[in-house]
Design an enzyme around this catalytic site. Structure first.
Site, PDB file in Angstrom:
ATOM      1  N   HIS A 373       0.728  -1.249   0.114  1.00 57.43           N
ATOM      2  CA  HIS A 373       0.066   0.050   0.152  1.00 57.43           C
ATOM      3  C   HIS A 373       0.832   1.293   0.089  1.00 57.43           C
ATOM      4  CE1 HIS A 373      -3.941  -1.409   0.312  1.00 57.43           C
ATOM      5  NE2 HIS A 373      -3.772  -2.455   1.019  1.00 57.43           N
ATOM      6  N   LYS A 564      -8.920  14.095   4.113  1.00 54.73           N
ATOM      7  CA  LYS A 564      -8.202  13.069   4.030  1.00 54.73           C
ATOM      8  C   LYS A 564      -7.127  13.061   5.545  1.00 54.73           C
ATOM      9  CE  LYS A 564      -6.682  14.131  -0.122  1.00 54.73           C
ATOM     10  NZ  LYS A 564      -6.403  12.898  -0.881  1.00 54.73           N
ATOM     11  N   ARG A 565      -6.425  12.144   5.853  1.00 49.64           N
ATOM     12  CA  ARG A 565      -5.544  12.110   6.709  1.00 49.64           C
ATOM     13  C   ARG A 565      -4.390  13.384   6.501  1.00 49.64           C
ATOM     14  NH1 ARG A 565      -5.618   8.130  10.807  1.00 49.64           N
ATOM     15  NH2 ARG A 565      -3.892   9.311  11.679  1.00 49.64           N
ATOM     16  N   LYS A 570       0.758  14.455   1.451  1.00 53.54           N
ATOM     17  CA  LYS A 570      -0.938  14.786   0.884  1.00 53.54           C
ATOM     18  C   LYS A 570      -0.818  16.391   0.539  1.00 53.54           C
ATOM     19  CE  LYS A 570      -3.302  10.853   2.879  1.00 53.54           C
ATOM     20  NZ  LYS A 570      -3.870  10.357   1.912  1.00 53.54           N
ATOM     21  N   THR A 672      -8.364   6.736  -2.578  1.00 56.64           N
ATOM     22  CA  THR A 672      -9.798   6.328  -2.854  1.00 56.64           C
ATOM     23  C   THR A 672     -10.800   7.657  -2.636  1.00 56.64           C
ATOM     24  OG1 THR A 672     -10.054   5.637  -0.635  1.00 56.64           O
ATOM     25  CG2 THR A 672      -9.584   3.844  -2.444  1.00 56.64           C
ATOM     26  N   LYS A 676     -14.446   8.374  -4.790  1.00 57.68           N
ATOM     27  CA  LYS A 676     -15.428   8.957  -3.999  1.00 57.68           C
ATOM     28  C   LYS A 676     -16.055  10.244  -4.757  1.00 57.68           C
ATOM     29  CE  LYS A 676     -14.045   6.794   0.058  1.00 57.68           C
ATOM     30  NZ  LYS A 676     -13.560   7.249   1.322  1.00 57.68           N
TER      31      LYS A 676
HETATM   32  C1  LIG Z   1     -12.109   7.444   1.460  1.00 55.07           C
HETATM   33  C2  LIG Z   1     -11.615   7.989   2.900  1.00 55.07           C
HETATM   34  C3  LIG Z   1     -10.232   7.848   3.170  1.00 55.07           C
HETATM   35  C4  LIG Z   1      -9.150   7.868   2.225  1.00 55.07           C
HETATM   36  O1  LIG Z   1      -9.012   9.315   1.680  1.00 55.07           O
HETATM   37  P1  LIG Z   1      -7.891   9.651   0.617  1.00 55.07           P
HETATM   38  O2  LIG Z   1      -8.183  10.817  -0.092  1.00 55.07           O
HETATM   39  O3  LIG Z   1      -7.596   8.577  -0.386  1.00 55.07           O
HETATM   40  O4  LIG Z   1      -6.576   9.536   1.690  1.00 55.07           O
HETATM   41  C5  LIG Z   1      -9.981   8.024   4.304  1.00 55.07           C
HETATM   42  N1  LIG Z   1     -10.700   8.243   5.241  1.00 55.07           N
HETATM   43  C6  LIG Z   1     -12.021   8.263   5.373  1.00 55.07           C
HETATM   44  C7  LIG Z   1     -13.100   8.319   6.476  1.00 55.07           C
HETATM   45  C8  LIG Z   1     -12.493   7.816   4.021  1.00 55.07           C
HETATM   46  O5  LIG Z   1     -13.858   7.881   3.918  1.00 55.07           O
END
Ligand SMILES: *Cc1c(COP(=O)(O)O)cnc(C)c1O
Length: 845
Positions: A373, A564-565, A570, A672, A676
């Site tokens: 990952h 995101k985190r 990032k 991911t 979304k």
């Molecule tokens: C989808 C999702 C992530 C992943 O987000 P990235 O932008 O791909 O880092 C992290 N936390 C939550 C709660 C999510 O739904």
């Protein structure tokens, strides 16, 4: 929690005696509310009603779950065990209602209670058993496996405390424990009869059996009990219900008894805590290793209990003959976290079932598959040999033996090359020798996959180059996906209804059909409907931001979102620099062409990650200054949403116009969140990183805002990186840095952001923030231009949703099954179900 203006609603019929007719959902709901939970009034709290509804739906899952398990067993089917330290499930209620097609029945039943699903579901705590993308991926995969009717069991840990709750005080992150089980978890069924013993400590000795064969024996260990809790995972309208088996650690009784007999009763009871600690808390580190002993205990605990479970099931059905075992089993390892399973399966086969090494190794390397990952060096797990020796002495022996045999193979491939031996050894030699878990996973697996095209190429060319030379056929790509059930059908009802009206409902099950939407991209009436759906979703987010941040967003403005985190790679920092730049332009009166925007950021920082926490503080301080400035109000509003989680994302992604995916190229394995947002019609501003590349390919370069250095350029840029020079040359960036350094955002907190400004100015900044600033600002200008033409923007928005077909996790899972798992789908008809009863029991198998 009592809501304002809520009245107590007593449902007629309760006082008249027990409800025994279970034929309708409403009656079951009442029965659970009245008898199982012993309640008769709604109003003070929706909690019990939620609980009763969950039990009612669980009843309907249990029959299907049993049928699913029976079919897997009877047909002697090949199945996959998906091993993951994280499952970021979020809420279960809405998803179960959708997948079981119970919408109308549930709404009708709840009318009796003067309430709705939307209200009730707020009583459910998120199952936050994960950090971020990796854990959410596991959850999306479970939904897709069940929806594709594939026999897949998830194995994870039942953390007492999941991902911490984040609040913001004076702009700083505060962490609070997430006691998500406090009010009970109605979805799970415990199965103590299937508990396993997991060994820790002790030592290893040899013994000779009656055939004069030598064996190793792990003795005097301190065992911990692993008790399974099963959570049902419903497929979409197909009667399949798979299982997520979560292990809880408990003390064994004997453990206590020995001490008890020695007269130390209290000490014995205290020991119980040590055992229970193992699954007490999720480690809140995303993309960085932790190195704590308890974390290694968690990893071994999950691996051992899960492998024992599968092996025990095999033995109970087939006896101790393992000849065919590999034909019927796959273990998919979600990152290196459960990679110790490689050695554990070897141990069980050799020590418990007396297979010889070669047979056990054959089986292991035909059943293990590993998903990588990340390329970030700080995330590559290593465990010290001395810790292994103390905690897992027998496992260490097996790792050494695996390594010895592997290094012999390396010596054959590269004769006399000692450097290769050193580089590829599972043991990194140093003062404190370390076990490289990724190498163990690769050597022990028949499949190694990356999670996006670029990521897999970078793995093969860089981190795992020699392994790729050795075993090119092991390596493959499986670009991540997200489930269109939760991430479109459930979370975006207004858009879903519109889509179904136009192209029918099949897209929920066969998401490639979403491309049919393209036919309407130029349809004026459809544009209006599309915009109305977006506006409705934006209003819901406006309400959330008002409630949580006390900031006024406005649906007429562009919603620019990065959630995101929080991590330096990032680059939330780049985003906030752009915000400051816009603010600077507004202050200078240079507002020509600025499209009014609301910028939303959110995400948790690992509690020990200093820079990430500084970035949160910076975002909050910048937001505070901008939101207070009446000059800015017409153009710019900024909010940091506390406690970003799955449930928050369900409100956020449908409302987003612009999705920020701005990581330094080569650092984000896939992402991911980007998928979304795309599904929900957001446009992406992003770098060529992870799955962004595939998103842009799918939707077309014209419908994506690209900027920034590319992965193959990074090394060269770093070799001559001079950010101070870049700042001096770029007046926009210079102004931004001046504002930051003059203390404009920290008037009463001098020097607060020095570490941040210094990191931007450092020639060693690995994230190249200053380098990408200019092209980022230029791309943002293109965004403004595009958004100003709402017809054009709406067309692009439709095209993004229409092109998101390949980012369904159904596609990803089909590929896992096709290329790695080789599973056959199950088939459960309505008549299969009528032969079983629909009462909750304690065991599903
Ligand atoms: C989808 C999702 C992530 C992943 O987000 P990235 O932008 O791909 O880092 C992290 N936390 C939550 C709660 C999510 O739904």
């Amino acid at each position: 929690m009592a809501k304002q203006g809520e009245q107590v609603c007593v449902v007629k019929g309760w006082q008249e005696g027990p409800v025994i007719d279970e034929s309708t959902l409403k009656d079951d709901l009442t029965r659970h509310f009245y008898y199982t939970l012993g309640r008769d009034k709604v109003g003070e709290s929706q909690h019990y009603l939620y609980h009763a509804l969950a039990l009612t739906i669980r009843d309907r899952l249990v029959a299907r779950c049993r049928e699913t398990n029976q079919q897997i067993k009877q047909d002697k089917r090949r199945k996959t065990a998906y091993l993951s330290l994280e499952f970021l499930m979020g809420r279960a209620l809405g998803n179960a209602v959708l997948n079981l097609d119970l919408d109308e029945q549930v709404s009708a039943a709840l009318q009796e209670y003067c309430t709705s699903v939307e209200t009730i579901e707020d009583a459910e705590h998120d199952a936050g058993l994960g950090n971020g993308g990796l854990g959410r991926l596991a959850a999306c995969f479970l939904d897709s496996c069940a929806s594709l009717a594939l026999p897949v069991v998830g194995y994870g840990l039942r953390y007492e405390y999941g991902m911490f709750n984040q609040s913001i005080k004076d702009g700083n992150q505060i962490e609070q424990p997430d006691n998500w089980l406090r009010e009970g978890h109605p979805w799970e069924l415990s199965a103590p009869e299937h508990a396993k013993r997991v060994k820790f400590g002790g030592y290893v000795q040899s013994y000779t059996d009656k055939y004069a064969r030598e064996h190793r024996q792990w003795i005097s260990s301190q065992d911990v009990l692993a008790v399974p809790y099963d959570v049902p995972v419903p497929g979409y309208k197909n009667n399949i219900v798979n299982t997520l088996r979560l292990w809880k650690s408990e003390a064994t009784d004997e453990f206590n008894l020995t001490e008890f007999n020695a007269g130390s009763y209290s000490e014995a009871v205290a020991q119980k805590n040590l055992a229970e600690q193992i699954t007490m808390v999720l480690y809140p580190n995303d993309s960085s290793e932790n190195g704590k002993e308890l974390r290694l205990r968690q990893q071994y605990f999950l691996s051992s209990a899960s492998i024992q479970d599968i092996v025990d099931q095999w033995v109970s059905q087939h006896g101790e003959n393992f000849t065919d075992f590999a034909d019927y089993h796959v273990f998919q390892l979600n990152d290196t976290h459960p990679s110790i399973a490689v050695a554990e399966l070897m141990r069980i086969l050799i020590d418990d079932y007396e297979l010889d090494w070669d047979d056990a190794w054959q089986i292991t390397t035909k059943t293990m598959a590993y998903t990588n990952h990340t390329l970030l060096p700080e995330a590559l797990e290593k465990w010290s040999v001395s810790l292994f020796a103390k905690l897992l002495p027998r496992i260490l022996e097996i790792v050494f033996e695996i390594n010895a045999r592997f290094l012999a193979q390396v010596a054959q491939q590269w004769p006399g090359d000692v450097e290769k031996q050193r580089a590829l050894s599972l043991i990194e030699e140093s003062d404190e020798p370390q076990i490289r878990m990724a190498y163990l996973a690769i050597v022990g697996s028949y499949s190694v996959n990356g999670v996006a095209a670029l990521h897999t190429e970078l793995l093969k060319a860089g981190l795992f180059k020699e392994f790729y030379e050795l075993w090119p056929n092991k390596f493959n790509n499986k670009t991540n996906g997200v489930t269109p059930r939760r991430w479109l059908a459930h979370c975006n009802v207004s858009l879903s209804e519109l889509i179904s009206e136009k192209i029918g409902k099949d897209w929920v099950k066969e998401f490639s059909k979403i491309s049919d939407l393209r036919r309407f991209y130029d349809d004026k009436k459809f544009h209006g409907q599309w915009q109305n759906a977006k506006r409705e979703n934006k209003q819901r987010l406006v309400d959330l931001v008002k409630a949580r941040c006390d900031v006024e967003f406005d649906v007429s403005m562009m919603f620019d979102v990065q959630v995101k985190r929080i991590h330096e790679y990032k680059r939330q920092l780049l985003n906030i620099l752009h915000v400051i730049h816009l603010y600077d332009r507004i202050r200078r009166g240079d507002t020509q062409g600025i499209v009014p925007r609301c910028v939303l950021l959110g995400g948790k920082a690992a509690p020990g990650y200093y820079m990430a926490k500084k970035i949160i503080k910076l975002i909050n301080n910048v937001a505070e200054v901008i939101n207070k400035d009446p000059l800015a109000a017409p153009y710019l509003r900024v909010a940091f949403l506390p406690n970003y989680n799955v449930t928050a994302m369900e409100t956020i992604c449908p409302a987003t116009d612009l999705s920020e995916q701005v990581s330094t190229a080569g650092k984000e394995a896939s992402g991911t969140g980007n998928m979304k947002f795309m599904m929900n019609g957001a446009l992406t501003i992003g770098t060529l990183d992870g799955a962004n590349i595939e998103i842009r390919d799918a939707v077309g370069a014209d419908n994506f805002f690209l900027f920034g250095a590319q992965a193959h350029e990074i090394d060269d840029i770093k070799s001559r990186y001079n950010p101070e020079h870049i700042i001096a040359q770029n007046s926009d960036l210079n102004n931004v840095m001046q504002l930051l350094q003059s203390g404009h955002f920290n008037l009463f907190e001098p020097c607060l952001f020095e570490d941040i400004t210094n990191s931007i100015k450092s020639p060693h900044d690995p994230w190249l923030t200053a380098h990408d600033f200019e092209s980022y600002v230029a791309a943002q200008k293109e965004v403004d231009k595009a958004y100003a033409d709402q017809t054009y923007w709406t067309q692009m928005s439709i095209l993004n949703t229409a092109a998101s077909g390949m980012f369904s996790s159904d596609r990803t899972i089909s590929q896992y099954s096709e290329d790695i798992w080789h599973l056959e789908p199950l088939n459960i008809s309505e008549t299969d179900l009528t032969t079983t009863t629909s009462h909750a029991t304690n065991s599903l198998d």
